[in-house]
Design an enzyme around this catalytic site. Structure first.
Site, mmCIF file in Angstrom:
data_model
loop_
_atom_site.group_PDB
_atom_site.id
_atom_site.type_symbol
_atom_site.label_atom_id
_atom_site.label_comp_id
_atom_site.label_asym_id
_atom_site.label_seq_id
_atom_site.Cartn_x
_atom_site.Cartn_y
_atom_site.Cartn_z
ATOM 1 N N GLU A 115 0.795 -1.222 0.000
ATOM 2 C CA GLU A 115 0.000 0.000 0.000
ATOM 3 C C GLU A 115 0.834 1.281 0.000
ATOM 4 O OE1 GLU A 115 -3.336 0.021 -0.339
ATOM 5 O OE2 GLU A 115 -3.151 -2.152 -0.561
ATOM 6 N N SER A 388 -51.300 -20.522 42.840
ATOM 7 C CA SER A 388 -50.977 -20.688 44.261
ATOM 8 C C SER A 388 -49.498 -20.513 44.579
ATOM 9 C CB SER A 388 -51.440 -22.068 44.739
ATOM 10 O OG SER A 388 -52.856 -22.155 44.697
#
Length: 640
Positions: A115, A388
Site C-alpha cells: 500500500e 398458588s
C-alpha cells in the site's frame, strides 16, 4: 551518520518488525540531513506548498486534531462465568482494537509493501506517486489512479466521502500532511490497521485475523499476512472464502513486491507460497452459543449503557452462567416437553429460571423448548399468572406481622367480598371446605379460601410491598383475588424472590452479569453481590419450614429430590398455567408450563402433577456434587 547511531536506530525499529533494508532507508532519512532526506523534503515542500495554497478553498475540512481522542467503534464480547466466548455484539463494524506491538511484523511489512512502501519516509504525501497519478488522471480526464499513501487512505476512511473527484484527492493530501504533523508514523499505522475494512464485516486487523485464520493478529505468518494484505484493495473480491485461487494469486503478488523491496528473500517467498493455509470462518453476524442468555444480557446492558454503547463500545461482559450448566438446563426442558406430550398434556412451551440464593446470580434461563423454534424468551419476557405459587408472599407477610405463626388457626369456610359491581366468592381447588385449619396445613394443602382471608387480614398493600422488596416489578393491584396469583409475573421474578426465602431473607438484585469492562480492562460495571437483610429472619425461616412440608407431604411430593427442599405448586383457573417454584439453600428454580395463546392445558393439569417432576429432574442434575445443606430453623431467631 555514525555506525553506533545507525545500530541504535536499527535496534529500535526491529521491535516494529521492519525489514533490514527498510529500516536502513528510514534511519538515513530521519536521523541524518543527507541527500535522501534533502531531496524528499524539497520535493514534499514544493507539493505541500502548492497544496497549502489550495487549502484556502478547504477551510471547512475536518480538524484532524480530533483524532487525539478518537476511539474506533469496537465489538462487544460476551463470555460465560468461566471465560468461554458466547457471543459478539456489534453494529455494522465488527472490530476489536489492538495495539501496534500486538500485530505481527509480517503483517506490517506486507501491508506497507503493497500500500505504501515509502510510508516511513514521506510526510503524508508521496511526491513520486502523486506525480504519476496526476499525469494518469490528467490524460484520462478523471480519477483513475490514486497515488494515496497510508495516511491519505486513513484520512479518506475517517473523514471524507468515497467520490472519485480531484477535489477530494486534494483534500486527502492536505489533511494527510496535517495528520503527520500531529501523530507519529507508528500511531498512524496503528490507526490504519485498526480502521480499514478487511471484508465480511471485519473492520480492523484483529477481527480479520480471527475470521480468516482463527488466530490473533500477533501470530500471523508471512503467508497469512501476505494474503490479508492482498485483500485491502477489494476485500470481498479477493477473499479466500469467496475465491481461494484468486486470493492465492494476490498473495503471490504481495510476496513478490516484498522480495523486490528486499524485505524477504526468494527462499522465504518460495516457502511461504508453499505453506498450506488453514482458513477459519466468517465470524461476523454469528448467532450466540446461548441465545437465551445473550438476550437477557443485552437487555440489561441496554438499560444501563444504551444500545449504541453496547454495539460500538468494545465491552467485555462476563455473565453469571456456566455454558455447560445452561446447556444441561436447555436439554432438560426439551426432554421434559417431549414427556409432557406423551403424557397427554397439550402444552406448547416450558420455561425455567434458576438463581443462586447466595449471590442472586442467574444460573440458567430457558425461555422455551428451543430458541430455533421461537425466539421469545418466556423466562424473562412472559408474564403469566402464578396461581398458588404466589401464596408464600401472603403467608410471609402474615408471619412478619407478628400476629400469626404456622400453627395459628384460620377458617376455611365460605366467604364473599364486594368486588366492583358484584361479589367475589373464592373456592378451593376441587371444592369443599375444611373449617378451622392451621396456617401450616392451609399452605401445605394449598387451600384457596384461607389465603384470601389472610391476605385481607394482613393488608393486600402490605403483600405488594413484600413483593416489591423481593424484586418483583410486574404490575400489581390490591384486588381480593391477589393472594391466588391473579397477576402476571415472569419465571425469573419468581425464582429471584424465592431465592431470598432460601437465603433466610438476605437479598441482592438478581443479575445475569458479573462484570463489564472496556477493551483495555477499565471496569464499567461490577455486580459483586451486596446482600442486604430485607426480610424478617424468623418469619422467613418459619415459611421455609412450612414450604418444606409442601414437598414432604403436600401438593408437591413429586418434587422430592432426596435432600431438604422447599417449594410451592401453582395452578391457575382453567389450567392455563401450571408452576412449581422451589429451592434448596444453594439454588432456587421456577418452572412454568403453558401455551402462548393461553389455551387450557387440559383437565387435571396441575403444578404438582406436571411442573414439579420437571423441577425435580432439573434440580437432581444441577445439584450433583453439591453438598446437602439444611435450612436454618426458626428457633434460631426471635419472633417479631
Amino acid at each position: 551518520m555514525s555506525s553506533s547511531t545507525i545500530q541504535q536506530k536499527q535496534q529500535r525499529d526491529s521491535k516494529n518488525g521492519l525489514p533490514p533494508a527498510f529500516r536502513f532507508v528510514q534511519g538515513v532519512a530521519q536521523v541524518t540531513g543527507g541527500t535522501i532526506l534533502g531531496i524528499t523534503m524539497l520535493t514534499s515542500s514544493v507539493v505541500a506548498g502548492g497544496l497549502v495554497g489550495l487549502a484556502t478553498s478547504f477551510r471547512n475540512l475536518p480538524d484532524v486534531r480530533v483524532l487525539r481522542g478518537y476511539i474506533p467503534t469496537e465489538t462487544t464480547y460476551v463470555y460465560d462465568i468461566k471465560g468461554k466466548h458466547l457471543a459478539s455484539l456489534h453494529g455494522e463494524a465488527n472490530r476489536e482494537v489492538v495495539k501496534l506491538e500486538k500485530i505481527s511484523p509480517n503483517l506490517k511489512r506486507a501491508v506497507i509493501a503493497m500500500e505504501d512502501s515509502h510510508f516511513y519516509i514521506h510526510h503524508g504525501v508521496n511526491p513520486n506517486s502523486v506525480g504519476r497519478a496526476f499525469l494518469a488522471n490528467w490524460e484520462k480526464g478523471a480519477v483513475v489512479e490514486g497515488g494515496s499513501t497510508l495516511t491519505m487512505q486513513l484520512v479518506k476512511n475517517l473523514f471524507l466521502s468515497r467520490e472519485r473527484k480531484f477535489s477530494r484527492k486534494i483534500a486527502e493530501a492536505v489533511m494527510a500532511i496535517r495528520l503527520e504533523q500531529i501523530f507519529t508514523k507508528d500511531q498512524i499505522l496503528e490507526m490504519y490497521l485498526n480502521q480499514i475494512y478487511w471484508g465480511h464485516n471485519n473492520y480492523g486487523i484483529q477481527t480479520a485475523s480471527e475470521s480468516y485464520f482463527a488466530k490473533p493478529a500477533s501470530e500471523l505468518t508471512l503467508a497469512e499476512s501476505a494474503m490479508l494484505a492482498g485483500l485491502i484493495q477489494s476485500p470481498e473480491e479477493y477473499s479466500p472464502f469467496v475465491n481461494y485461487p484468486l486470493a492465492k494469486k494476490r498473495q503471490a503478488i504481495v510476496m513478490e513486491r516484498m522480495r523486490e523491496l528486499g524485505w524477504i528473500t526468494t527462499q522465504e517467498k518460495k516457502e511461504a507460497l508453499a505453506q498450506p493455509l488453514r482458513l477459519g470462518r466468517v465470524t461476523s453476524w454469528q448467532t450466540s452459543q446461548l441465545p437465551y442468555i445473550t438476550e437477557a444480557v443485552v437487555a440489561e446492558l441496554n438499560e444501563r449503557f444504551g444500545r449504541d454503547a453496547v454495539l460500538k463500545g468494545g465491552m467485555r461482559v462476563q455473565t453469571t452462567v456456566d455454558y455447560n450448566f445452561q446447556r444441561m438446563a436447555e436439554k432438560s426442558i426439551a426432554r421434559a416437553h417431549s414427556n409432557l406430550r406423551r403424557r397427554g398434556l397439550y402444552a406448547d412451551q416450558v420455561a425455567l429460571a434458576a438463581v443462586d440464593p447466595r449471590t442472586h446470580y442467574v444460573k440458567a434461563l430457558v425461555g422455551g423448548i428451543g430458541y430455533d423454534k421461537s425466539q421469545f424468551n418466556r423466562a424473562i419476557q412472559s408474564r403469566r399468572q402464578p396461581g398458588s405459587a404466589f401464596k408464600p408472599f401472603v403467608y410471609y407477610t402474615a408471619f412478619a406481622s407478628g400476629k400469626y405463626t404456622p400453627y395459628s388457626t384460620v377458617m376455611d369456610t365460605p366467604v364473599s367480598y364486594r368486588d366492583g359491581s358484584g361479589w367475589y366468592s373464592p373456592r378451593n381447588y376441587g371444592g369443599g371446605f375444611s373449617g378451622a385449619i392451621s396456617i401450616r396445613s392451609a399452605l401445605v394443602q394449598s387451600r384457596n379460601v384461607p389465603a384470601v382471608k389472610l391476605g385481607r387480614a394482613v393488608g393486600l398493600d402490605k403483600v405488594i410491598e413484600v413483593c416489591r422488596t423481593l424484586g418483583i416489578k410486574s404490575p400489581m393491584e390490591p384486588v381480593t383475588s391477589l393472594p391466588l396469583g391473579a397477576i402476571g409475573v415472569t419465571p425469573l421474578e419468581m425464582a429471584g424472590a424465592y431465592a431470598t426465602f432460601a437465603n433466610t431473607g438476605w437479598h441482592s438484585d438478581p443479575t445475569i452479569i458479573v462484570r463489564v469492562t472496556d477493551s483495555v480492562g477499565n471496569v464499567l460495571l461490577d455486580n459483586t453481590p451486596k446482600p442486604r437483610l430485607v426480610l424478617d429472619p424468623w418469619a422467613t425461616a418459619s415459611l421455609n419450614a412450612v414450604l418444606q412440608g409442601v414437598i414432604q407431604g403436600g401438593t408437591g411430593t413429586a418434587a422430592q429430590i432426596g435432600r431438604p427442599a422447599a417449594g410451592k405448586t401453582g395452578t391457575t383457573s382453567s389450567e392455563r398455567d401450571v408452576w412449581f417454584v422451589g429451592y434448596v439453600p444453594q439454588l432456587a428454580t421456577a418452572v412454568w408450563i403453558g401455551n402462548d395463546n393461553y389455551r387450557p392445558l387440559g383437565g387435571g393439569a396441575t403444578g404438582g402433577g406436571f411442573a414439579a417432576p420437571i423441577w425435580r429432574d432439573f434440580m437432581s442434575q444441577a445439584l450433583k456434587g453439591e453438598p446437602v445443606r439444611y435450612f436454618e430453623p426458626a428457633s434460631k431467631y426471635p419472633s417479631p
